[in-house]
Design an enzyme around this catalytic site. Structure first.
Site, PDB file in Angstrom:
ATOM      1  N   HIS A   1      41.672  51.626  68.180  1.00 35.10           N
ATOM      2  CA  HIS A   1      41.531  50.348  67.470  1.00 35.10           C
ATOM      3  C   HIS A   1      42.890  49.714  67.190  1.00 35.10           C
ATOM      4  O   HIS A   1      43.715  50.286  66.466  1.00 35.10           O
ATOM      5  CB  HIS A   1      40.776  50.577  66.155  1.00 35.10           C
TER       6      HIS A   1
ATOM      7  N   ILE B   1      47.846  51.743  66.248  1.00 35.64           N
ATOM      8  CA  ILE B   1      46.621  52.015  67.014  1.00 35.64           C
ATOM      9  C   ILE B   1      45.893  53.119  66.244  1.00 35.64           C
ATOM     10  O   ILE B   1      46.430  54.226  66.083  1.00 35.64           O
ATOM     11  CB  ILE B   1      46.917  52.520  68.452  1.00 35.64           C
ATOM     12  N   GLU B   2      44.701  52.824  65.747  1.00 37.51           N
ATOM     13  CA  GLU B   2      43.907  53.866  65.093  1.00 37.51           C
ATOM     14  C   GLU B   2      43.127  54.604  66.181  1.00 37.51           C
ATOM     15  O   GLU B   2      42.246  54.017  66.819  1.00 37.51           O
ATOM     16  CB  GLU B   2      42.975  53.253  64.056  1.00 37.51           C
ATOM     17  N   VAL B   3      43.497  55.841  66.399  1.00 32.68           N
ATOM     18  CA  VAL B   3      42.837  56.660  67.421  1.00 32.68           C
ATOM     19  C   VAL B   3      41.691  57.395  66.715  1.00 32.68           C
ATOM     20  O   VAL B   3      41.926  58.201  65.810  1.00 32.68           O
ATOM     21  CB  VAL B   3      43.835  57.655  68.047  1.00 32.68           C
TER      22      VAL B   3
ATOM     23  N   VAL C   1      40.537  52.586  59.016  1.00 32.18           N
ATOM     24  CA  VAL C   1      41.289  52.631  57.746  1.00 32.18           C
ATOM     25  C   VAL C   1      42.029  51.322  57.435  1.00 32.18           C
ATOM     26  O   VAL C   1      41.928  50.798  56.326  1.00 32.18           O
ATOM     27  CB  VAL C   1      42.253  53.836  57.710  1.00 32.18           C
TER      28      VAL C   1
END
Ligand SMILES: NC(=O)c1ccc[n+]([C@@H]2O[C@H](COP(=O)([O-])OP(=O)(O)OC[C@H]3O[C@@H](n4cnc5c(N)ncnc54)[C@H](O)[C@@H]3O)[C@@H](O)[C@H]2O)c1
Length: 311
Positions: A128, A139-141, A177
């Protein structure tokens, strides 16, 4: 050389295309999007336009074509629609090599939901971004519970290699988050405007001149740790805890209209105030945002580098 297929090249896809192009001159990107204005939309970016001329970016006219070019990574940023994404992945899975990485840029549809119809649902990983991903480092993995650690590591390594800041979320959480934090702040901002405490412009001035500025240098925990002096976060919470609790107790609860309740009387007010304050969104406004963000990033990276060298 890495072959990357981008499925969906709207706002986020075009920006990801720019980011991927910056990683290595030998990488190739294939884009797949049914939009009628695809050629002119891609050409809106000078970088992508040049890459199209050089053959580094190719346009595929079908999903089959897009996934057949010895693809190493398929990254999806099509419509934010569960039906679209759940239908897509089993088709992609059947078209690509077993070691091809499968990523979704979704803002909120978890990998476990999107991949439900796949033979190996654990292959799908959410990556994301924050808009625009060519600039914003986060980058939210977000793996599904079935995702092997190796696939998480490869996503992290890829985005570190482009100079980004991947953070792995260990549980699939609604909205991930960054947006959860931002939307809680947005709720309180709406509440304060609705109550007449401040205007929309005042909220923006307050954030830009205090927490926005501070948090681009140090996040809330590191900042409040500093705020406690030698006693750190524990001292800060002991000193200010009473005020924090009062604010939490007093926090506003505004909602969108739902279940027949007209809970959205605030909506017209904040939309009108924002429109009156800023007018229509113009290219110049986005260019200013991106230019200023890039400069803030440069300064923070420079200062972080200096600080780590003197430690
Ligand atoms: N805009 C943001 O701020 C933001 C931030 C993070 C993540 N995302 C996520 O990225 C994704 C895309 O968002 P966006 O803002 O770029 O939307 P967008 O509407 O600009 O782009 C979506 C693109 O998907 C294309 N598309 C439609 N059907 C398709 C199909 N069958 N195959 C391939 N492409 C198809 C559309 O033509 C369009 O170009 C969404 O999942 C969204 O949640 C958006």
């Amino acid at each position: 050389m890495t072959n990357i297929t981008l499925i969906g090249t709207g706002t986020i896809g075009l920006s990801f295309c720019q980011l991927h192009l910056s990683r290595s001159a030998t990488d190739r990107i294939t884009v797949c999007d049914p939009r009628a204005d695809l050629d002119s939309f891609l050409s809106g970016s000078e970088q992508v336009s040049a890459a199209l001329r050089e053959g580094r970016v190719r346009i595929a006219r079908s999903l089959e074509e897009a996934c057949s070019l010895a693809t190493d990574i398929v990254q999806e940023q099509g419509p934010e629609n569960e039906a679209f994404k759940t239908r897509l992945w089993p088709r992609v899975e059947a078209l690509v090599r077993p070691d091809c990485l499968l990523w979704s840029s979704t803002s909120g549809i978890p990998a476990s939901v999107q991949g439900a119809g796949m033979a190996s649902p654990g292959r799908l990983v959410v990556v994301h971004p924050f808009n625009p991903p060519s600039i914003m480092p986060l980058i939210e993995v977000v793996p599904s519970p079935a995702t092997p650690e190796e696939l998480v590591r490869r996503a992290v390594e890829y985005f570190e290699a482009v100079g980004h800041r991947p953070v792995v979320l260990r549980k699939e959480t609604v909205g991930f988050v960054a947006n959860r934090l931002a939307f809680v702040l947005l709720r309180e901002a709406v509440h304060l405007v609705d109550e007449g405490v401040v205007s929309v412009e005042d909220v923006d001035a307050i954030v830009e001149n205090s927490i926005g500025l501070r948090w681009s240098v140090k996040g809330p925990f590191a900042s409040y740790h500093d705020g406690g002096g030698r006693g750190g976060l524990a001292a800060f919470l002991a000193n200010i805890g009473g005020t924090i609790q009062s604010v939490w107790d007093d926090a506003g609860v505004v909602n969108f209209a739902r279940d027949g309740h007209d809970g959205a009387s605030w909506l017209d007010k904040v939309v009108k105030q924002t429109g009156d304050a800023y007018g229509p969104v113009r290219d110049e406004s986005l260019e200013y945002r991106d230019r200023a963000t890039r400069r803030v990033l440069e300064v923070v990276r420079d200062e972080k580098g200096k600080a780590s060298r003197t430690e």
